[in-house]
Design an enzyme around this catalytic site. Structure first.
Site, PDB file in Angstrom:
ATOM      1  N   CYS A 117      54.117  43.975   6.549  1.00  0.00           N
ATOM      2  CA  CYS A 117      53.926  44.191   7.988  1.00  0.00           C
ATOM      3  C   CYS A 117      55.023  43.564   8.837  1.00  0.00           C
ATOM      4  CB  CYS A 117      52.545  43.723   8.434  1.00  0.00           C
ATOM      5  SG  CYS A 117      52.241  41.944   8.263  1.00  0.00           S
ATOM      6  N   HIS A 177      48.501  39.624  10.085  1.00  0.00           N
ATOM      7  CA  HIS A 177      49.029  40.983  10.143  1.00  0.00           C
ATOM      8  C   HIS A 177      49.612  41.242  11.526  1.00  0.00           C
ATOM      9  CE1 HIS A 177      49.426  45.068   8.602  1.00  0.00           C
ATOM     10  NE2 HIS A 177      49.009  45.502   9.788  1.00  0.00           N
ATOM     11  N   HIS A 205      52.249  50.226  12.003  1.00  0.00           N
ATOM     12  CA  HIS A 205      52.339  49.029  11.153  1.00  0.00           C
ATOM     13  C   HIS A 205      52.434  49.430   9.697  1.00  0.00           C
ATOM     14  CE1 HIS A 205      47.959  49.200   9.880  1.00  0.00           C
ATOM     15  NE2 HIS A 205      48.033  50.102  10.843  1.00  0.00           N
TER      16      HIS A 205
END
Length: 183
Positions: free
Chosen positions: A65, A117, A129
């Protein structure tokens, strides 16, 4: 005695140069130069849709990510982002969820840690993402099955504007007549 005058004048010249160099630009110049294009952000971030997830990945061969976010921002010319999502969360200015703008970094707690994240908000309630299960994808930030409950916060690390807004800011400077008037 002339030696001291020379040193004093040199110091004054350096001080003046320092002030000129570090004086901020006027508001129009600052906003035009510091704004990045929303359209370019969407184009660059979208070209990686479908790239697989790779733990620690930082290239189009595979992203995690934060590697994905850093890669996209680097292509835009923003090289100051930290490497991990938790470190990125310590950068920029906090943004309320109701005030998100394209380009804002959005953070989630997916592992029990405070921040684990990160993605890029692209507008209309969506973020892009690198998902561990599907690679780079666009997702609803308010997804009731997963992401909506995992949201931690957002940070603004750069200003993004539409191409029209950037052109208008630049145009504001270009229509000023700087020719001297006849006397």
């Amino acid at each position: 005695m002339d030696y001291f005058k020379l040193i004093r004048n040199s110091v004054l010249t350096l001080a003046a140069a320092f002030v000129i160099f570090f004086t901020p630009l006027n508001e129009n110049e600052a906003s035009a130069e510091s704004a990045y294009s929303v359209e370019e952000l969407k184009e660059i971030s979208s070209k990686y849709i479908g790239v697989r997830y790779s733990y620690g990945g930082t290239s189009a061969k595979g992203f995690d990510c934060s590697g994905y976010v850093r890669h996209v921002f680097k292509e835009l010319g923003i090289t100051s982002l930290e490497r991990t999502s938790s470190d990125m969360y310590n950068q920029g200015t906090s943004v309320k969820k109701s005030e998100l703008e394209p380009g804002d970094l959005v953070f989630f707690n997916t592992s029990g840690k405070r921040v684990s994240h990160v993605g890029i908000y692209i507008g209309s309630g969506k973020f892009i993402h690198a998902s561990t299960s599907k690679g780079v994808i666009k997702t609803s930030i308010n997804d009731k099955y997963y992401w909506g409950n995992k949201y931690v916060g957002a940070k603004r690390v750069a200003n993004f504007s539409t191409a029209e807004a950037i052109a208008a800011a630049t145009e504001d400077d270009s229509d000023v007549d700087n020719t001297p008037e006849a006397e």
